[in-house]
Design an enzyme around this catalytic site. Structure first.
Site, PDB file in Angstrom:
ATOM      1  N   ARG A   1       0.809  -1.221   0.000  1.00  0.00           N
ATOM      2  CA  ARG A   1       0.000   0.000   0.000  1.00  0.00           C
ATOM      3  C   ARG A   1       0.840   1.268   0.000  1.00  0.00           C
ATOM      4  O   ARG A   1       0.458   2.295  -0.525  1.00  0.00           O
ATOM      5  CB  ARG A   1      -0.874   0.015   1.256  1.00  0.00           C
ATOM      6  CG  ARG A   1      -2.299  -0.353   0.957  1.00  0.00           C
ATOM      7  CD  ARG A   1      -3.115  -0.278   2.198  1.00  0.00           C
ATOM      8  NE  ARG A   1      -2.319  -0.752   3.344  1.00  0.00           N
ATOM      9  CZ  ARG A   1      -2.821  -1.069   4.521  1.00  0.00           C
ATOM     10  NH1 ARG A   1      -4.100  -0.960   4.713  1.00  0.00           N
ATOM     11  NH2 ARG A   1      -2.071  -1.491   5.514  1.00  0.00           N
ATOM     12  N   LYS A  24      13.536 -26.563   6.034  1.00  0.00           N
ATOM     13  CA  LYS A  24      14.788 -26.665   6.803  1.00  0.00           C
ATOM     14  C   LYS A  24      15.587 -27.861   6.307  1.00  0.00           C
ATOM     15  O   LYS A  24      15.037 -28.957   6.132  1.00  0.00           O
ATOM     16  CB  LYS A  24      14.489 -26.829   8.302  1.00  0.00           C
ATOM     17  CG  LYS A  24      13.993 -25.550   8.951  1.00  0.00           C
ATOM     18  CD  LYS A  24      13.735 -25.784  10.424  1.00  0.00           C
ATOM     19  CE  LYS A  24      13.005 -24.620  11.061  1.00  0.00           C
ATOM     20  NZ  LYS A  24      13.856 -23.576  11.584  1.00  0.00           N
ATOM     21  N   GLU A  46      11.890 -23.369  22.512  1.00  0.00           N
ATOM     22  CA  GLU A  46      12.369 -22.027  22.157  1.00  0.00           C
ATOM     23  C   GLU A  46      12.687 -21.246  23.423  1.00  0.00           C
ATOM     24  O   GLU A  46      11.979 -21.383  24.433  1.00  0.00           O
ATOM     25  CB  GLU A  46      11.283 -21.270  21.385  1.00  0.00           C
ATOM     26  CG  GLU A  46      10.935 -21.898  20.057  1.00  0.00           C
ATOM     27  CD  GLU A  46       9.972 -21.009  19.286  1.00  0.00           C
ATOM     28  OE1 GLU A  46      10.431 -20.247  18.438  1.00  0.00           O
ATOM     29  OE2 GLU A  46       8.765 -21.076  19.551  1.00  0.00           O
ATOM     30  N   ASP A  55      -0.211 -22.523  16.813  1.00  0.00           N
ATOM     31  CA  ASP A  55       0.973 -21.871  16.246  1.00  0.00           C
ATOM     32  C   ASP A  55       2.062 -22.884  15.856  1.00  0.00           C
ATOM     33  O   ASP A  55       2.775 -22.681  14.886  1.00  0.00           O
ATOM     34  CB  ASP A  55       1.527 -20.869  17.281  1.00  0.00           C
ATOM     35  CG  ASP A  55       2.692 -20.065  16.741  1.00  0.00           C
ATOM     36  OD1 ASP A  55       2.548 -19.474  15.656  1.00  0.00           O
ATOM     37  OD2 ASP A  55       3.756 -20.017  17.398  1.00  0.00           O
ATOM     38  N   HIS A  74       3.962 -27.231  12.364  1.00  0.00           N
ATOM     39  CA  HIS A  74       5.367 -27.649  12.345  1.00  0.00           C
ATOM     40  C   HIS A  74       5.584 -29.031  12.981  1.00  0.00           C
ATOM     41  O   HIS A  74       6.237 -29.896  12.413  1.00  0.00           O
ATOM     42  CB  HIS A  74       6.254 -26.630  13.069  1.00  0.00           C
ATOM     43  CG  HIS A  74       6.123 -25.230  12.542  1.00  0.00           C
ATOM     44  ND1 HIS A  74       5.909 -24.955  11.217  1.00  0.00           N
ATOM     45  CD2 HIS A  74       6.192 -24.029  13.153  1.00  0.00           C
ATOM     46  CE1 HIS A  74       5.842 -23.631  11.048  1.00  0.00           C
ATOM     47  NE2 HIS A  74       6.011 -23.053  12.210  1.00  0.00           N
ATOM     48  N   LYS A  94       7.531 -21.857  24.554  1.00  0.00           N
ATOM     49  CA  LYS A  94       8.350 -20.647  24.498  1.00  0.00           C
ATOM     50  C   LYS A  94       8.932 -20.361  25.873  1.00  0.00           C
ATOM     51  O   LYS A  94       8.431 -20.827  26.881  1.00  0.00           O
ATOM     52  CB  LYS A  94       7.492 -19.468  24.047  1.00  0.00           C
ATOM     53  CG  LYS A  94       6.985 -19.647  22.613  1.00  0.00           C
ATOM     54  CD  LYS A  94       6.727 -18.331  21.942  1.00  0.00           C
ATOM     55  CE  LYS A  94       6.214 -18.522  20.534  1.00  0.00           C
ATOM     56  NZ  LYS A  94       7.233 -18.885  19.577  1.00  0.00           N
TER      57      LYS A  94
HETATM   58  C1  BG6 Z   1       6.643 -19.798  13.545  1.00  0.00           C
HETATM   59  C2  BG6 Z   1       5.848 -19.539  14.780  1.00  0.00           C
HETATM   60  O1  BG6 Z   1       5.853 -20.421  12.574  1.00  0.00           O
HETATM   61  O2  BG6 Z   1       7.752 -20.640  13.871  1.00  0.00           O
HETATM   62  C3  BG6 Z   1       6.708 -18.893  15.843  1.00  0.00           C
HETATM   63  O3  BG6 Z   1       4.747 -18.685  14.470  1.00  0.00           O
HETATM   64  C4  BG6 Z   1       7.942 -19.726  16.103  1.00  0.00           C
HETATM   65  O4  BG6 Z   1       5.979 -18.692  17.047  1.00  0.00           O
HETATM   66  C5  BG6 Z   1       8.647 -20.067  14.801  1.00  0.00           C
HETATM   67  O5  BG6 Z   1       8.806 -18.991  16.951  1.00  0.00           O
HETATM   68  C6  BG6 Z   1       9.771 -21.068  15.036  1.00  0.00           C
HETATM   69  O6  BG6 Z   1      10.501 -21.194  13.858  1.00  0.00           O
HETATM   70  P1  BG6 Z   1      12.074 -21.536  13.902  1.00  0.00           P
HETATM   71  O7  BG6 Z   1      12.455 -21.626  12.465  1.00  0.00           O
HETATM   72  O8  BG6 Z   1      12.717 -20.401  14.625  1.00  0.00           O
HETATM   73  O9  BG6 Z   1      12.198 -22.830  14.643  1.00  0.00           O
END
Ligand code: BG6
Length: 488
Positions: free
Chosen positions: A51, A182, A216, A235, A240, A335
């Site tokens: 935008r 990855k 994390e 999330d 993942h 987290k």
């Molecule tokens: C993202 C999530 O998809 O993946 C995040 O929304 C998360 O919350 C991230 O931190 C982790 O990805 P990576 O590549 O850092 O392991």
């Protein structure tokens, strides 16, 4: 070992949300690195679309800054950056109106692969798809790339799939789960299907259980609004961790081809048993002791003192098929944990009989696949404890770090986005999620979240910097098992 780079054909890539965070941190630096490696051709066009008003020169400056800031020290010389910038263009566009579309039409080249990257909120996907179609921008050689979150539940995912399907064929839709890009996640398939050693043992007859941990150290950062309405289940687990589980558990596909691989992943998701309430633990992090300013609690971070959203999930999963019936999978992610590490542990059964007697000790083989950091694999093997004091057994690691094995100095594992964007341009969907896969994952996830809501469950608190709530240990101790350490 020098990697072979096969250049892709010249393409046009349009990044909607071209001035956004994902473009800045991931997409543009990834393209630059592929340019430096010789994979992205100089004739390619990258058109930022957003935008904001920008001249082409102004946007090129934005791109140069993004690359300098997020290139992780992997830079080329300035001359290369200047060359790369000549591929960059910009168009100011209104996703919900008509502004900018005819200008975009004029910037595109006929007869080459064309990708529209939707690096914007899902609320705009439908508008963009429709305008691309009505302005005649979608050719047979066009594709769209969509980022997560792909839906908030089954219903929204279905409706998103239907919206996109109204304008594009499934073979043109690239749903990104960056974990699949990855390098080490792809290595899961190489290790399983490139070696004869593991596959005969890869079943419930020999595998006691499997642990998947994605830990994390970061908190929710500046993404409080998004995260508080999602939580770790939506999330991380639905996408993942589910993808990791699928790659570990699936049957060998006949070939490494998009539908062969995705059919097998889908079968795993469909064979998942519903999760019993006492087989899942939710957690929410507290402030770091003694340093509450630097590391606030989850509720402070999302500015919601009553939040019941989880920043941690641990669960026991069961796959009802011939291969895995009887072998549980324990998954956890969270987290503000003690370490930043993604690890899979395949814990084998002990040898059925010890010829050395009860005092020698017995150890199970464990195959540890480190996804990040320090990517590599370790196999714990039982040997004799050295010395003349009789026959006692110890287990020792056979250890391999991929970087050491593959060298040379200066080589780096490509970022997931490098691989994925080049796959989009090559037209290879193997590492992207198919619509039915995403829906199946939501169909399994929804009842878990609905169960929490109906029961009014509140997540268990855990200390920042810990391994998560103590209750998660019960999941395994009830089965006479233990989590492996969270540190890489
Ligand atoms: C993202 C999530 O998809 O993946 C995040 O929304 C998360 O919350 C991230 O931190 C982790 O990805 P990576 O590549 O850092 O392991």
């Amino acid at each position: 070992m020098v990697s072979r780079v096969i250049p892709v054909d010249p393409f046009d890539l349009i990044i909607f949300g071209g001035t956004g965070d994902l473009a800045r941190r991931k997409i543009l630096p990834a393209l630059f690195r592929r340019y430096c490696s010789g994979q992205m051709p100089a004739e390619a066009r990258i058109i930022g679309a957003a935008r904001a008003e920008h001249s082409t020169a102004g946007y090129r400056e934005f791109v140069a800054e993004a690359i300098t800031e997020f290139s992780d020290g992997r830079s080329c010389d300035d001359g290369t950056l200047d060359e790369f910038l000549t591929c960059i263009d910009y168009v100011q566009i209104d996703a919900r109106g008509e502004g900018g579309w005819s200008e975009l039409v004029n910037k595109l080249t006929q007869d080459r692969a064309r990708a529209f990257y939707f690096s914007v909120g899902p609320g705009l996907f439908g508008d963009l798809a429709e305008r691309i179609r009505t302005h005649g921008l979608a050719t047979d050689n066009s594709r769209i790339v969509v980022e997560k979150p792909f839906g908030h539940d089954l219903e929204t995912a279905r409706s998103l799939n239907a919206t996109l399907a109204a304008h594009f064929k499934e073979s043109q839709i690239y749903r990104i789960d960056h974990y699949l890009g990855k390098e080490t996640v792809q290595n899961l398939m190489a290790v399983r299907f490139g070696n004869v050693l593991f596959e005969p043992l890869w079943n419930s007859q020999y595998v006691d259980h499997i642990q998947i941990t994605v830990a994390e150290t970061v908190g929710v950062g500046g993404r409080g609004d998004y995260y508080d309405s999602s939580g770790a289940m939506r999330d991380m687990v639905q996408n993942h961790l589910m993808q990791l589980l699928c790659l570990i558990a699936m049957e060998p596909p006949a070939k490494f081809d998009p539908d062969a691989v995705r059919d097998e992943k889908l079968k795993v998701i469909r064979a998942l048993e519903p999760v019993l309430p006492y087989h899942i633990v939710r957690g929410q992090y507290d402030a770091q002791q003694g340093d509450t300013d630097a590391h606030p609690s989850y509720r402070e971070a999302v500015d919601n003192p009553r939040s019941t959203t989880e920043s941690y999930v641990a669960l026991k999963m069961e796959i009802s098929n011939w291969r895995w019936s009887g072998t549980p999978f324990y998954l956890r992610t969270g987290k503000r944990l003690a370490a930043q590490s993604s690890v899979i542990n395949v814990v084998f059964k002990e040898a059925p009989h010890s010829i050395f007697g009860p005092d020698a000790g017995r150890h199970a083989n464990v195959l540890t696949i480190r996804l990040q950091p320090n990517d590599g694999i370790t196999l714990r093997v039982t040997i004799k404890e050295p010395g003349p004091g009789g026959m006692r057994l110890v287990d020792v690691p056979l250890d391999m770090t991929f970087a050491d094995a593959l060298g040379p100095e200066g080589e780096y594992p490509p970022d997931a986005y490098e691989r994925l964007i080049m796959d989009v341009m090559r037209g290879d969907q193997t590492l992207f999620m198919r619509g039915d896969e995403v829906e199946a994952a939501w169909a399994w996830t929804d009842p878990i979240i609905e169960g929490w809501e109906t029961r009014g469950e509140v997540p268990k608190p855990y200390a920042s910097g810990s391994a998560g709530p103590d209750e998660a240990n019960l999941l395994l101790s009830r089965d006479k098992r233990k989590w492996k350490g969270i540190n890489p």
